[in-house]
Scaffold this active site. Structure first.
Site, PDB file in Angstrom:
ATOM      1  N   ILE A   5       0.815  -1.222   0.000  1.00 48.38           N
ATOM      2  CA  ILE A   5       0.000   0.000   0.000  1.00 48.38           C
ATOM      3  C   ILE A   5       0.844   1.266   0.000  1.00 48.38           C
ATOM      4  O   ILE A   5       0.392   2.315  -0.450  1.00 48.38           O
ATOM      5  CB  ILE A   5      -1.006  -0.028   1.167  1.00 48.38           C
ATOM      6  CG1 ILE A   5      -2.152   0.952   0.907  1.00 48.38           C
ATOM      7  CG2 ILE A   5      -0.307   0.212   2.505  1.00 48.38           C
ATOM      8  CD1 ILE A   5      -3.346   0.767   1.812  1.00 48.38           C
ATOM      9  N   ASN A   8      -3.213   2.486  15.332  1.00 45.15           N
ATOM     10  CA  ASN A   8      -3.632   2.209  16.702  1.00 45.15           C
ATOM     11  C   ASN A   8      -4.114   3.518  17.341  1.00 45.15           C
ATOM     12  O   ASN A   8      -3.902   4.591  16.788  1.00 45.15           O
ATOM     13  CB  ASN A   8      -2.487   1.572  17.504  1.00 45.15           C
ATOM     14  CG  ASN A   8      -1.243   2.441  17.532  1.00 45.15           C
ATOM     15  OD1 ASN A   8      -1.282   3.611  17.890  1.00 45.15           O
ATOM     16  ND2 ASN A   8      -0.114   1.872  17.133  1.00 45.15           N
ATOM     17  N   GLY A  62       3.041  -4.123  11.105  1.00 47.14           N
ATOM     18  CA  GLY A  62       2.194  -4.336   9.943  1.00 47.14           C
ATOM     19  C   GLY A  62       2.105  -3.130   9.027  1.00 47.14           C
ATOM     20  O   GLY A  62       3.097  -2.451   8.753  1.00 47.14           O
ATOM     21  N   VAL A  63       0.889  -2.847   8.556  1.00 40.71           N
ATOM     22  CA  VAL A  63       0.648  -1.717   7.650  1.00 40.71           C
ATOM     23  C   VAL A  63       1.063  -0.410   8.308  1.00 40.71           C
ATOM     24  O   VAL A  63       1.684   0.446   7.671  1.00 40.71           O
ATOM     25  CB  VAL A  63      -0.844  -1.672   7.234  1.00 40.71           C
ATOM     26  CG1 VAL A  63      -1.169  -0.381   6.499  1.00 40.71           C
ATOM     27  CG2 VAL A  63      -1.195  -2.866   6.377  1.00 40.71           C
ATOM     28  N   ASP A  64       0.735  -0.254   9.578  1.00 46.80           N
ATOM     29  CA  ASP A  64       1.056   0.976  10.301  1.00 46.80           C
ATOM     30  C   ASP A  64       2.563   1.249  10.277  1.00 46.80           C
ATOM     31  O   ASP A  64       3.009   2.342   9.928  1.00 46.80           O
ATOM     32  CB  ASP A  64       0.548   0.855  11.739  1.00 46.80           C
ATOM     33  CG  ASP A  64       0.512   2.167  12.505  1.00 46.80           C
ATOM     34  OD1 ASP A  64       0.595   3.241  11.882  1.00 46.80           O
ATOM     35  OD2 ASP A  64       0.377   2.100  13.737  1.00 46.80           O
ATOM     36  N   THR A 124      -7.603  -6.859  10.451  1.00 46.98           N
ATOM     37  CA  THR A 124      -7.518  -8.297  10.179  1.00 46.98           C
ATOM     38  C   THR A 124      -6.170  -8.918  10.526  1.00 46.98           C
ATOM     39  O   THR A 124      -6.040 -10.136  10.487  1.00 46.98           O
ATOM     40  CB  THR A 124      -7.835  -8.611   8.705  1.00 46.98           C
ATOM     41  OG1 THR A 124      -6.868  -7.957   7.881  1.00 46.98           O
ATOM     42  CG2 THR A 124      -9.242  -8.166   8.341  1.00 46.98           C
ATOM     43  N   GLY A 125      -5.202  -8.113  10.880  1.00 45.51           N
ATOM     44  CA  GLY A 125      -3.884  -8.641  11.244  1.00 45.51           C
ATOM     45  C   GLY A 125      -3.833  -8.977  12.723  1.00 45.51           C
ATOM     46  O   GLY A 125      -4.588  -9.825  13.201  1.00 45.51           O
ATOM     47  N   VAL A 126      -2.985  -8.275  13.448  1.00 48.24           N
ATOM     48  CA  VAL A 126      -2.820  -8.563  14.871  1.00 48.24           C
ATOM     49  C   VAL A 126      -4.084  -8.274  15.682  1.00 48.24           C
ATOM     50  O   VAL A 126      -4.222  -8.768  16.801  1.00 48.24           O
ATOM     51  CB  VAL A 126      -1.618  -7.809  15.480  1.00 48.24           C
ATOM     52  CG1 VAL A 126      -0.311  -8.244  14.822  1.00 48.24           C
ATOM     53  CG2 VAL A 126      -1.792  -6.321  15.408  1.00 48.24           C
ATOM     54  N   TYR A 127      -5.025  -7.523  15.121  1.00 48.33           N
ATOM     55  CA  TYR A 127      -6.293  -7.257  15.831  1.00 48.33           C
ATOM     56  C   TYR A 127      -7.280  -8.402  15.660  1.00 48.33           C
ATOM     57  O   TYR A 127      -8.344  -8.385  16.249  1.00 48.33           O
ATOM     58  CB  TYR A 127      -6.904  -5.941  15.358  1.00 48.33           C
ATOM     59  CG  TYR A 127      -6.228  -4.701  15.922  1.00 48.33           C
ATOM     60  CD1 TYR A 127      -5.017  -4.753  16.597  1.00 48.33           C
ATOM     61  CD2 TYR A 127      -6.815  -3.463  15.765  1.00 48.33           C
ATOM     62  CE1 TYR A 127      -4.415  -3.618  17.099  1.00 48.33           C
ATOM     63  CE2 TYR A 127      -6.226  -2.315  16.276  1.00 48.33           C
ATOM     64  CZ  TYR A 127      -5.019  -2.400  16.942  1.00 48.33           C
ATOM     65  OH  TYR A 127      -4.433  -1.271  17.452  1.00 48.33           O
TER      66      TYR A 127
END
Length: 168
Positions: free
Chosen positions: A9, A22, A30-32, A117-120
């Site tokens: 992305i 977060n 991840g994406v963040d 959908t990842g660590v959450y």
């Protein structure tokens, strides 16, 4: 037009990219983490002016070193069991991101990851239905809405879900 693709992305040339952030808005994994690394240190400097934001809301910043002019930091919920408002909070995070994008002049394209959908641990099928449902609500207001996904299983889930939502 909604497009579904697998990729990074941080490399997508759109007006706004959505970050799966977060509540503290200070970067993470991840994406963040990828968005923070690609945007450069100015992104975190700008975010330090914000005290954070609640789950289901979003904050907008400049894109800095990203191809996107804007980063919209949307906070999705951590999945507990689905009985603690998680679906509503996820939909709210997507809607908040769209509202911020629409408030900026010239934002005609926006890219989303699969928020939460990842660590959450939000179940992928349910998250896809929610994400694509909100994207369909806003489809006529943008030239391009992209779901930029990390892996083949998530991409397949999104493609199948979009077909089902469109009745094809």
């Amino acid at each position: 037009m909604i497009e579904i693709t697998r990729g990074d992305i941080t490399t997508i040339p759109v007006d706004a990219v959505v970050n799966a952030a977060n509540e503290a808005l200070r970067g993470g994994g991840g994406v963040d983490g990828a968005i923070h690394r690609a945007a450069g240190p100015e992104l975190l400097r700008e975010l330090r002016r914000h005290p954070g934001t609640d789950t289901g809301t979003a904050v907008i910043t400049r894109g800095y070193d990203l191809p996107a002019r804007w980063v919209i930091h949307a906070v999705g919920p951590v999945w507990r069991d689905g009985a603690h408002g998680e679906p509503e909070l996820l939909a709210s995070a997507y809607r908040s991101a769209f509202e911020l994008a629409l408030a900026q002049d010239g934002v005609r394209s926006i890219a989303f990851p699969a928020i939460s959908t990842g660590v959450y641990r939000f179940p992928r099928d349910a998250a896809a239905r929610i994400a694509l449902g909100v994207m369909l609500e806003h489809e006529s207001r943008f030239d391009r809405i992209l779901a930029v996904l990390f892996d083949a299983d998530t991409e397949r889930t999104y493609v199948e879900t979009l077909r089902a939502l469109r009745g094809r």
